[in-house]
Design a protein around this motif. Structure first.
Motif, PDB file in Angstrom:
ATOM      1  N   VAL A  21       0.844  -1.185   0.000  1.00 55.59           N
ATOM      2  CA  VAL A  21       0.000   0.000   0.000  1.00 55.59           C
ATOM      3  C   VAL A  21       0.881   1.238   0.000  1.00 55.59           C
ATOM      4  CG1 VAL A  21      -0.225   0.063   2.520  1.00 55.59           C
ATOM      5  CG2 VAL A  21      -1.976   1.122   1.105  1.00 55.59           C
ATOM      6  N   GLN A  22       0.439   2.251  -0.716  1.00 54.03           N
ATOM      7  CA  GLN A  22       1.181   3.511  -0.768  1.00 54.03           C
ATOM      8  C   GLN A  22       0.439   4.557   0.067  1.00 54.03           C
ATOM      9  OE1 GLN A  22       0.364   1.951  -4.020  1.00 54.03           O
ATOM     10  NE2 GLN A  22       2.167   0.757  -3.444  1.00 54.03           N
ATOM     11  N   LEU A  23       1.210   5.325   0.816  1.00 52.23           N
ATOM     12  CA  LEU A  23       0.640   6.351   1.682  1.00 52.23           C
ATOM     13  C   LEU A  23       1.204   7.709   1.288  1.00 52.23           C
ATOM     14  CD1 LEU A  23       1.022   4.529   5.128  1.00 52.23           C
ATOM     15  CD2 LEU A  23      -0.972   4.548   3.625  1.00 52.23           C
ATOM     16  N   GLN A  24       0.335   8.678   1.191  1.00 52.29           N
ATOM     17  CA  GLN A  24       0.739  10.036   0.841  1.00 52.29           C
ATOM     18  C   GLN A  24       0.057  10.998   1.794  1.00 52.29           C
ATOM     19  OE1 GLN A  24       2.975  11.188  -1.616  1.00 52.29           O
ATOM     20  NE2 GLN A  24       2.692  13.057  -0.409  1.00 52.29           N
ATOM     21  N   ALA A  25       0.865  11.728   2.547  1.00 52.76           N
ATOM     22  CA  ALA A  25       0.320  12.677   3.512  1.00 52.76           C
ATOM     23  C   ALA A  25       0.402  14.090   2.965  1.00 52.76           C
ATOM     24  CB  ALA A  25       1.073  12.574   4.825  1.00 52.76           C
ATOM     25  N   SER A  26      -0.542  14.901   3.375  1.00 54.89           N
ATOM     26  CA  SER A  26      -0.585  16.297   2.962  1.00 54.89           C
ATOM     27  C   SER A  26      -1.036  17.159   4.129  1.00 54.89           C
ATOM     28  CB  SER A  26      -1.522  16.475   1.773  1.00 54.89           C
ATOM     29  OG  SER A  26      -2.835  16.085   2.128  1.00 54.89           O
ATOM     30  N   GLY A  27      -0.880  18.461   3.944  1.00 52.82           N
ATOM     31  CA  GLY A  27      -1.232  19.404   5.003  1.00 52.82           C
ATOM     32  C   GLY A  27       0.032  19.949   5.632  1.00 52.82           C
ATOM     33  N   GLY A  28      -0.061  20.386   6.842  1.00 51.77           N
ATOM     34  CA  GLY A  28       1.098  20.919   7.531  1.00 51.77           C
ATOM     35  C   GLY A  28       1.350  22.375   7.183  1.00 51.77           C
ATOM     36  N   GLY A  29       2.485  22.877   7.658  1.00 49.00           N
ATOM     37  CA  GLY A  29       2.848  24.253   7.414  1.00 49.00           C
ATOM     38  C   GLY A  29       3.287  24.944   8.683  1.00 49.00           C
ATOM     39  N   LEU A  30       3.208  26.265   8.643  1.00 48.56           N
ATOM     40  CA  LEU A  30       3.621  27.094   9.779  1.00 48.56           C
ATOM     41  C   LEU A  30       2.390  27.635  10.481  1.00 48.56           C
ATOM     42  CD1 LEU A  30       5.753  28.718  11.385  1.00 48.56           C
ATOM     43  CD2 LEU A  30       5.578  30.477   9.605  1.00 48.56           C
ATOM     44  N   VAL A  31       2.363  27.512  11.800  1.00 46.45           N
ATOM     45  CA  VAL A  31       1.234  27.988  12.584  1.00 46.45           C
ATOM     46  C   VAL A  31       1.749  28.568  13.893  1.00 46.45           C
ATOM     47  CG1 VAL A  31       0.836  25.752  13.692  1.00 46.45           C
ATOM     48  CG2 VAL A  31      -1.063  27.375  13.451  1.00 46.45           C
ATOM     49  N   GLN A  32       1.041  29.533  14.430  1.00 45.72           N
ATOM     50  CA  GLN A  32       1.411  30.120  15.713  1.00 45.72           C
ATOM     51  C   GLN A  32       0.989  29.205  16.862  1.00 45.72           C
ATOM     52  OE1 GLN A  32      -0.310  34.044  15.876  1.00 45.72           O
ATOM     53  NE2 GLN A  32       1.327  34.932  14.638  1.00 45.72           N
ATOM     54  N   PRO A  33       1.668  29.306  17.994  1.00 48.44           N
ATOM     55  CA  PRO A  33       1.243  28.539  19.172  1.00 48.44           C
ATOM     56  C   PRO A  33      -0.226  28.783  19.483  1.00 48.44           C
ATOM     57  CG  PRO A  33       3.382  29.520  19.561  1.00 48.44           C
ATOM     58  CD  PRO A  33       2.904  30.077  18.258  1.00 48.44           C
ATOM     59  N   GLY A  34      -0.905  27.696  19.800  1.00 53.15           N
ATOM     60  CA  GLY A  34      -2.336  27.778  20.059  1.00 53.15           C
ATOM     61  C   GLY A  34      -3.199  27.563  18.835  1.00 53.15           C
ATOM     62  N   GLY A  35      -2.588  27.536  17.678  1.00 55.76           N
ATOM     63  CA  GLY A  35      -3.331  27.366  16.438  1.00 55.76           C
ATOM     64  C   GLY A  35      -3.643  25.913  16.136  1.00 55.76           C
ATOM     65  N   SER A  36      -4.239  25.701  14.949  1.00 53.04           N
ATOM     66  CA  SER A  36      -4.666  24.367  14.524  1.00 53.04           C
ATOM     67  C   SER A  36      -4.164  24.063  13.124  1.00 53.04           C
ATOM     68  CB  SER A  36      -6.194  24.268  14.535  1.00 53.04           C
ATOM     69  OG  SER A  36      -6.714  24.455  15.839  1.00 53.04           O
ATOM     70  N   LEU A  37      -3.959  22.786  12.879  1.00 49.84           N
ATOM     71  CA  LEU A  37      -3.626  22.291  11.550  1.00 49.84           C
ATOM     72  C   LEU A  37      -4.268  20.929  11.373  1.00 49.84           C
ATOM     73  CD1 LEU A  37       0.194  23.047  11.072  1.00 49.84           C
ATOM     74  CD2 LEU A  37      -1.692  24.030   9.761  1.00 49.84           C
ATOM     75  N   ARG A  38      -4.455  20.553  10.111  1.00 51.22           N
ATOM     76  CA  ARG A  38      -4.989  19.230   9.801  1.00 51.22           C
ATOM     77  C   ARG A  38      -4.111  18.558   8.776  1.00 51.22           C
ATOM     78  NH1 ARG A  38     -10.907  18.449   7.226  1.00 51.22           N
ATOM     79  NH2 ARG A  38      -9.806  19.357   5.459  1.00 51.22           N
ATOM     80  N   LEU A  39      -3.742  17.322   9.077  1.00 49.01           N
ATOM     81  CA  LEU A  39      -2.985  16.508   8.149  1.00 49.01           C
ATOM     82  C   LEU A  39      -3.894  15.398   7.621  1.00 49.01           C
ATOM     83  CD1 LEU A  39       0.357  16.050  10.131  1.00 49.01           C
ATOM     84  CD2 LEU A  39      -0.332  17.938   8.637  1.00 49.01           C
ATOM     85  N   VAL A  40      -3.734  15.075   6.348  1.00 54.10           N
ATOM     86  CA  VAL A  40      -4.512  14.008   5.737  1.00 54.10           C
ATOM     87  C   VAL A  40      -3.569  13.020   5.066  1.00 54.10           C
ATOM     88  CG1 VAL A  40      -6.293  13.417   4.064  1.00 54.10           C
ATOM     89  CG2 VAL A  40      -6.461  15.546   5.354  1.00 54.10           C
ATOM     90  N   CYS A  41      -3.786  11.755   5.323  1.00 54.36           N
ATOM     91  CA  CYS A  41      -3.009  10.689   4.702  1.00 54.36           C
ATOM     92  C   CYS A  41      -3.947   9.884   3.809  1.00 54.36           C
ATOM     93  CB  CYS A  41      -2.392   9.801   5.766  1.00 54.36           C
ATOM     94  SG  CYS A  41      -1.440   8.398   5.148  1.00 54.36           S
ATOM     95  N   THR A  42      -3.573   9.743   2.550  1.00 56.39           N
ATOM     96  CA  THR A  42      -4.379   8.990   1.591  1.00 56.39           C
ATOM     97  C   THR A  42      -3.671   7.687   1.251  1.00 56.39           C
ATOM     98  OG1 THR A  42      -5.261  11.047   0.669  1.00 56.39           O
ATOM     99  CG2 THR A  42      -5.503   9.059  -0.657  1.00 56.39           C
ATOM    100  N   ALA A  43      -4.410   6.583   1.345  1.00 50.37           N
ATOM    101  CA  ALA A  43      -3.860   5.262   1.050  1.00 50.37           C
ATOM    102  C   ALA A  43      -4.338   4.780  -0.308  1.00 50.37           C
ATOM    103  CB  ALA A  43      -4.281   4.272   2.130  1.00 50.37           C
ATOM    104  N   SER A  44      -3.459   4.072  -1.007  1.00 50.30           N
ATOM    105  CA  SER A  44      -3.825   3.496  -2.292  1.00 50.30           C
ATOM    106  C   SER A  44      -3.090   2.181  -2.473  1.00 50.30           C
ATOM    107  CB  SER A  44      -3.480   4.452  -3.438  1.00 50.30           C
ATOM    108  OG  SER A  44      -2.087   4.712  -3.470  1.00 50.30           O
ATOM    109  N   GLY A  45      -3.657   1.316  -3.315  1.00 48.85           N
ATOM    110  CA  GLY A  45      -3.002   0.064  -3.653  1.00 48.85           C
ATOM    111  C   GLY A  45      -3.166  -1.047  -2.657  1.00 48.85           C
ATOM    112  N   GLY A  46      -4.032  -0.892  -1.705  1.00 47.57           N
ATOM    113  CA  GLY A  46      -4.250  -1.929  -0.711  1.00 47.57           C
ATOM    114  C   GLY A  46      -5.672  -1.901  -0.197  1.00 47.57           C
TER     115      GLY A  46
END
Length: 124
Positions: A1-26
């Protein structure tokens, strides 16, 4: 199975972020899906894991109450929602898949597949 993550970046303390991992081939439903992270000069660290059916999740103490893992079987994705971010959350984040028995596995070597994760930087 192949995994590809996206999202991330720069954020100030107290902030929020969302990461998404997409799976394929399995068969997505056969894998427990986890997130790990690796900060500068540190070992790879367990963040959290979600069970095959999405019914259970287990988190590292350092993120408990701030991070939430969810999965969407229709889209073959697993999401890491990160709230109340702290500078010590700064790291490269990785998603991982494991087909073996057991659920709350925190050791990186026991995971079968890895996706290169995005950089998350928490800084003012």
């Amino acid at each position: 199975v192949q995994l590809q993550a996206s999202g991330g970046g720069l954020v100030q303390p107290g902030g929020s972020l969302r990461l998404v991992c997409t799976a394929s081939g399995g068969t997505f439903s056969t894998y427990n899906m986890a997130w790990f992270r690796q900060g500068p000069g540190k070992d790879r660290e367990f963040v959290g894991v979600i069970s095959r059916n999405g019914g259970s999740a287990y988190y590292a103490d350092s993120v408990k109450g701030r991070f939430t893992i969810s999965r969407d079987s229709a889209k073959n994705t697993v999401t890491l929602q990160m709230n109340s971010l702290k500078p010590e959350d700064t790291a490269v984040y990785y998603c991982a898949a494991r087909s073996g028995s057991g659920f709350a596995v925190t050791t990186p070597v026991r995971y079968d597949y890895w996706g290169q994760g995005p950089q998350v930087t928490v800084s003012s």
